[in-house]
Motif scaffolding. Structure first.
Motif, short mmCIF file in Angstrom:
data_model
loop_
_atom_site.label_atom_id
_atom_site.label_comp_id
_atom_site.label_asym_id
_atom_site.label_seq_id
_atom_site.Cartn_x
_atom_site.Cartn_y
_atom_site.Cartn_z
N GLN A 1 -10.07 1.02 2.59
CA GLN A 1 -9.44 0.11 3.55
C GLN A 1 -9.93 -1.31 3.25
O GLN A 1 -11.01 -1.51 2.69
N PRO A 2 -9.16 -2.33 3.61
CA PRO A 2 -9.62 -3.71 3.45
C PRO A 2 -10.97 -3.89 4.16
O PRO A 2 -11.19 -3.32 5.23
N GLN B 1 -6.49 -10.19 10.35
CA GLN B 1 -6.59 -8.75 10.19
C GLN B 1 -5.71 -8.36 9.00
O GLN B 1 -4.61 -8.90 8.85
N VAL B 2 -6.22 -7.44 8.17
CA VAL B 2 -5.47 -6.96 7.01
C VAL B 2 -5.42 -5.45 7.10
O VAL B 2 -6.44 -4.80 7.34
N GLU B 3 -4.23 -4.87 6.91
CA GLU B 3 -4.12 -3.42 6.92
C GLU B 3 -3.16 -2.94 5.84
O GLU B 3 -2.17 -3.60 5.53
N ARG B 4 -3.51 -1.78 5.26
CA ARG B 4 -2.60 -1.12 4.32
C ARG B 4 -1.51 -0.45 5.16
O ARG B 4 -1.82 0.24 6.12
N ALA C 1 2.32 -1.83 0.40
CA ALA C 1 2.25 -3.15 1.01
C ALA C 1 1.06 -3.27 1.93
O ALA C 1 0.54 -2.28 2.45
N LEU C 2 0.65 -4.51 2.13
CA LEU C 2 -0.39 -4.87 3.08
C LEU C 2 0.22 -5.80 4.12
O LEU C 2 1.09 -6.62 3.79
N LYS C 3 -0.22 -5.67 5.37
CA LYS C 3 0.19 -6.59 6.43
C LYS C 3 -1.01 -7.45 6.78
O LYS C 3 -2.09 -6.93 7.06
N ILE C 4 -0.82 -8.76 6.76
CA ILE C 4 -1.86 -9.72 7.11
C ILE C 4 -1.41 -10.43 8.37
O ILE C 4 -0.30 -10.96 8.42
N GLU C 5 -2.26 -10.45 9.39
CA GLU C 5 -1.98 -11.19 10.62
C GLU C 5 -3.00 -12.31 10.75
O GLU C 5 -4.21 -12.06 10.61
#
Length: 187
Positions: A85-86, A119-122, A179-183
């Protein structure tokens, strides 16, 4: 929405001169390494060594390719691989890396602690989205992904990134890639 293409990223040496980074996005626009509020970049790590220190910055590191690395952060050790995980940590504490088997490419997200959080999530695809409560970036870490918004569908390829503004609606992310989501939120 804005699409950042991997071929167009600004390439520059690391702050400590030990490698190269490709800057995806930074705020404010054209900010330097000393005065950004947030920054998203890709780093190529070809040898063991210390990380650059960034005062009052929080950082998340995600392995994109390669065997991975062992990080030592303020005396604590942690192995990161493509399956990890990141990992979120302060960028102003002593950090060094030991490669686990050759060159690694990683994604770095950094925010100025007193101004922003991130926050970064796969993502597990397909991902069903919702109305954004933060500025969201979808980063294609491999292959091809399709980002669907209320205004249309956009295709991203390896290392491309889409910036989705606050208050937009991310309907879904799908495709054969990852993909990764970055908030990023303002404090």
């Amino acid at each position: 929405m804005k699409i950042f293409k991997a071929a167009d990223y600004k390439r520059m040496p690391w702050k400590n001169g030990g490698g190269e980074t490709a800057e995806i996005a930074v705020f404010p626009k054209d900010a330097s390494l000393a005065d950004f509020e947030w920054r998203i970049s890709i780093a190529t790590v070809a040898s063991d060594g210390p990380f650059s220190s960034f005062a009052e910055i929080d950082r998340t590191l995600t392995i994109l390719s390669g065997e991975g690395m062992e990080l030592e952060i303020a005396g604590e050790r942690l192995a990161l691989t493509h399956a990890s995980q990141p990992h979120h940590f302060p960028a102003d504490v002593a950090t060094s890396a030991r490669l686990l088997g050759g060159t690694v490419v990683d994604l770095n997200v950094m925010t100025r602690r007193l101004r922003c959080t991130h926050q970064v999530e796969r993502l597990k695809l397909p991902f069903i989205g919702r109305r954004n409560e933060a500025t969201v970036f979808i980063f294609c870490s491999s292959g091809t992904v399709v980002v669907e918004l209320e205004i249309g569908r956009f295709e991203l390829h390896t290392f491309d990134c889409a910036a989705i503004p606050l208050e937009s609606t991310l309907l879904s992310v799908s495709g054969s890639g990852s993909a990764l989501k970055i908030e990023i939120r303002t404090v």
